[in-house]
Design a protein around this motif. Sequence first.
Motif, short mmCIF file in Angstrom:
data_model
loop_
_atom_site.label_atom_id
_atom_site.label_comp_id
_atom_site.label_asym_id
_atom_site.label_seq_id
_atom_site.Cartn_x
_atom_site.Cartn_y
_atom_site.Cartn_z
N UNK A 34 39.68 30.57 51.83
CA UNK A 34 38.69 32.10 51.76
C UNK A 34 37.37 31.68 50.47
N UNK A 35 37.81 30.41 49.87
CA UNK A 35 36.86 30.03 49.00
C UNK A 35 35.94 28.90 49.10
N UNK A 36 36.77 28.29 49.91
CA UNK A 36 36.13 26.43 50.03
C UNK A 36 34.00 26.81 50.63
N UNK A 37 33.39 28.21 51.26
CA UNK A 37 31.99 27.99 51.15
C UNK A 37 31.40 28.88 49.79
N UNK A 38 32.03 28.87 48.73
CA UNK A 38 30.67 29.07 47.97
C UNK A 38 30.83 28.25 46.64
N UNK A 39 29.76 28.56 46.66
CA UNK A 39 29.42 27.66 44.67
C UNK A 39 30.13 27.93 43.78
N UNK A 40 29.74 26.97 43.13
CA UNK A 40 30.99 26.61 41.90
C UNK A 40 30.20 27.95 40.72
N UNK A 41 29.80 28.39 40.84
CA UNK A 41 28.84 29.40 39.78
C UNK A 41 29.16 30.87 40.64
N UNK A 42 29.54 30.87 41.81
CA UNK A 42 29.87 31.79 41.69
C UNK A 42 31.38 31.99 42.06
N UNK A 43 32.16 30.99 42.80
CA UNK A 43 34.08 31.05 42.02
C UNK A 43 33.93 31.48 40.68
N UNK A 44 33.38 30.49 39.61
CA UNK A 44 33.47 30.62 38.32
C UNK A 44 33.32 32.15 38.23
N UNK A 45 32.30 33.07 38.42
CA UNK A 45 31.78 34.31 38.56
C UNK A 45 33.56 35.06 39.05
N UNK A 46 33.59 35.27 40.13
CA UNK A 46 34.67 35.75 40.52
C UNK A 46 36.12 35.58 40.01
N UNK A 47 36.19 34.60 39.65
CA UNK A 47 37.61 33.59 38.74
C UNK A 47 37.41 34.87 37.44
N UNK A 48 36.55 34.73 36.64
CA UNK A 48 36.05 35.73 35.59
C UNK A 48 36.59 37.05 35.37
N UNK A 49 36.19 37.34 36.80
CA UNK A 49 36.18 38.92 37.23
C UNK A 49 37.63 38.97 37.89
N UNK A 50 38.32 38.33 38.08
CA UNK A 50 39.66 37.99 38.33
C UNK A 50 40.60 38.77 36.47
N UNK A 51 39.97 37.45 36.26
CA UNK A 51 40.40 37.47 35.01
C UNK A 51 40.83 38.91 34.57
N UNK A 52 39.51 39.88 34.14
CA UNK A 52 39.56 40.93 33.75
C UNK A 52 40.43 42.25 34.34
N UNK A 53 40.43 41.86 35.66
CA UNK A 53 41.25 42.92 36.26
C UNK A 53 42.18 42.57 36.01
N UNK A 54 42.67 41.22 35.69
CA UNK A 54 43.82 40.80 35.54
C UNK A 54 44.64 40.98 34.22
N UNK A 55 43.59 41.10 33.28
CA UNK A 55 43.95 41.57 31.86
C UNK A 55 44.65 42.99 31.82
N UNK A 56 43.92 44.02 33.04
CA UNK A 56 44.07 45.81 33.20
C UNK A 56 45.55 45.62 34.40
N UNK A 57 45.67 44.84 35.15
CA UNK A 57 47.10 45.00 35.26
C UNK A 57 47.69 44.87 34.40
N UNK A 58 47.85 44.17 33.55
CA UNK A 58 48.46 43.41 33.25
C UNK A 58 48.86 44.45 32.21
N UNK A 59 48.18 44.76 31.44
CA UNK A 59 48.83 46.05 30.53
C UNK A 59 48.87 47.51 31.08
N UNK A 60 48.56 47.52 31.63
CA UNK A 60 48.73 48.80 32.94
C UNK A 60 50.60 48.58 33.50
N UNK A 61 51.18 47.28 33.54
CA UNK A 61 51.89 46.70 34.20
C UNK A 61 53.47 47.44 33.54
N UNK A 62 53.14 46.58 32.06
CA UNK A 62 53.76 46.43 30.61
C UNK A 62 54.12 47.60 30.51
N UNK A 63 52.96 48.67 30.09
CA UNK A 63 53.03 49.94 29.53
C UNK A 63 53.92 50.38 30.58
#
Length: 120
Positions: A34-63
């Motif tokens: 799904x991500x093969x057509x994206x540039x490394x810059x775009x992938x890194x930005x998306x990965x960083x966005x997912x990390x932020x989302x994961x941090x929020x979801x993990x905190x909420x799930x832990x609570x």
Amino acid sequence: MNKNIVRIGLTLLLVSGCAKTPDRITATYVSPALFQEQSCTTLLAERNRIVTELDQLVAGQQKASATDAVATGIALVLFWPAALTLGVTKDNASALSSAKGHYDAISTAMQQKGCHITAA
């Protein structure tokens, strides 16, 4: 003895209904294709966005997991029939599983493309 069997059965039923801890939630498979057509810059930005989302979801799930455990414990000690009506928290397990899967897929796509992967 019959009371103990009922209590054990109810406890097992309630514990199985509680929100899982984040570390017990596995990633949903997402294809790196799904991500093969994206540039490394775009992938890194998306990965960083997912990390932020994961941090929020993990905190909420832990609570949610901690709140469910405490509420269930109190209900079982004080008045066990009330424990049957517990639905205390919002369980984000499916969203967390999906985010973990996207993170894994993006990381794999980045590796396959030879992108520089920073720790996240």
